[in-house]
Every structure is written in structure tokens, then in C-alpha cells.
Design an enzyme around this catalytic site. Sequence first.
Site, mmCIF file in Angstrom:
data_model
loop_
_atom_site.group_PDB
_atom_site.id
_atom_site.type_symbol
_atom_site.label_atom_id
_atom_site.label_comp_id
_atom_site.label_asym_id
_atom_site.label_seq_id
_atom_site.Cartn_x
_atom_site.Cartn_y
_atom_site.Cartn_z
ATOM 1 N N ASP A 63 -7.755 -4.499 7.606
ATOM 2 C CA ASP A 63 -8.235 -5.702 6.819
ATOM 3 C C ASP A 63 -9.046 -6.658 7.805
ATOM 4 O OD1 ASP A 63 -8.013 -5.072 4.216
ATOM 5 O OD2 ASP A 63 -5.826 -5.582 4.255
ATOM 6 N N HIS A 74 0.776 -1.255 -0.032
ATOM 7 C CA HIS A 74 0.147 0.018 -0.196
ATOM 8 C C HIS A 74 0.760 1.362 0.031
ATOM 9 C CE1 HIS A 74 -3.565 -2.216 0.263
ATOM 10 N NE2 HIS A 74 -3.258 -2.673 1.546
#
Length: 271
Positions: free
Chosen positions: A173, A46
Site C-alpha cells: 500500500d 486480507h
Amino acid sequence: MHKNKLLDIFQKGKAVVNGWLAIPSSFSAEIMAHQGWDSLTVDLQHGVSDYQTAISMLQAISTTDTVPLARVPWLEEGIIMRMLDAGVYGIICPMVNTQEDAERFVQACYYPPLGQRSFGPIRAVLTAGADYPSQANDHILPIAMIETKQALDNLDDILKVEGLKMIYIGPSDLSNSLGCTPTFDQEEKPVVEAIDYILRKSLEHGVIPGIHNGFPPYALKMVEKGFRFVTISSDARLLGMSAKNFVDTMRGGMDQGNQKEALSKDQASGY
């Protein structure tokens, strides 16, 4: 071979303080490396870095004794092996959800006979030492991210995979997977219970537990619970927060000055 000093920290029963590099810059990586972190993770998932940028960042980190790690974009052997060849001492792999995932990941991190890592440590021999090929298996840390409900369901099977040294909780997540708000420093009950469960199971299996945090108070609480590897924020977030704090302080001071000036004018005009 230059030792992985994180192993020494773990052996002493202490916790590693890890920094996170999302900005694709060797200079920002060098600045971060000189701040006293035990380790720094180059984020290829990311973060904004590609492989070539990551190399320059690792070179910058090498100006200190900070241990270089990398988070790879996905469970894919090619990038795992390339980052190890580049000289990182540990790989954080996202979305390890099954025993098969964990086995595949570990195999990519170790040279035979422990794994199937291809030979070609082009930069690692420069930074770690000429005996890297014969010693690497004793120093490399395969770190599996536990961040889904599926991983929770398979946790015992994942943790028993031989050669898996660490797990790393991705709170955002994990939160998403459990139907909660994706964020660091979670206080929602389902996520807190999952974090505690992962911690307990990791310690039962002798696997070092790690977690990503937003701020030091929460990270310190995680260390008190038993986590041995804590990341705090990232270079991008730290830069943004520090800059905003400076700007807000200036704006606040200038507003107060304007208010005093307006009050003085009112008093001078008799209002």
C-alpha cells in the site's frame, strides 16, 4: 498474567520474527505455531479468516508459546476489542493516517484510565491468566500500520501519541500511495527512502519499527537497518511456493527422463 515475550525480546535489543496466517484453518495455524516463530499474526484484513475461524486458530497457536497477534480489517473499535478479548497480545491496525487515527486506535486497546477498552476478556483470562484485567495494559501492543503518503506527512504526530508501542510498514500500500509498484522487498527509490524515513523517525520517538517482507534476505537486511519486528511472507505464500517447487522439480526430472528415453530410441533405430 503470562508475559508478552515479545517485550522481553525488544528489551534485549533483538528482533522479533513474525509469521503471517492468511489461511482460515486451525490445523495450518497449529503447524505454523510449531515452526519456531516468535509470534503469529492472524490476518483478518486480507486473509480469508472471519472471527469464529480466528478463535480456533488462536486455540491452535496456544498449543505453543508463540505469541498470538491479529491484524484487524480496519480501524473499528468493535473488532479491535473482540480480538483482544479473544486473547491476542497485539493488534495491527491498517491505514493509520493521522494523529486522530492513532489516538482512536490506542484508546481501543487499553483499559481505563489509559484508554476506553470495554471490559469482557472472555478468552483472554483463560489463556493469559486470571489477573489479566489488572495487567493487560502492560502487555498489549498497539501496532499502527504506516502505509500511505498521508501517514508519512503526519508521521511525527502519529508517533508522539502516548501508548502507541509499534508501527508496521505495509510495503504494498505504501508503494501504491507513492506511485510505485505494489510489492514486498521494495527497491524502488521513493519507497526505500520512505521506509528509511519511517525507521529513523520511529527510533527517534522510541516506537518499535516493524515491516512486512517477502523473503528472508530482505528481512535480514531490514533487521540490520534497525527494524525490530519482521514478518516474512505468509502461510498461503509459503504453501504455494513449496508446492510449486516440488511440482517443478518433478516436472523437470520427468522431462529429463523423457529426453533420455527419446535419445535411446533414436540411437536404437540408427538415427
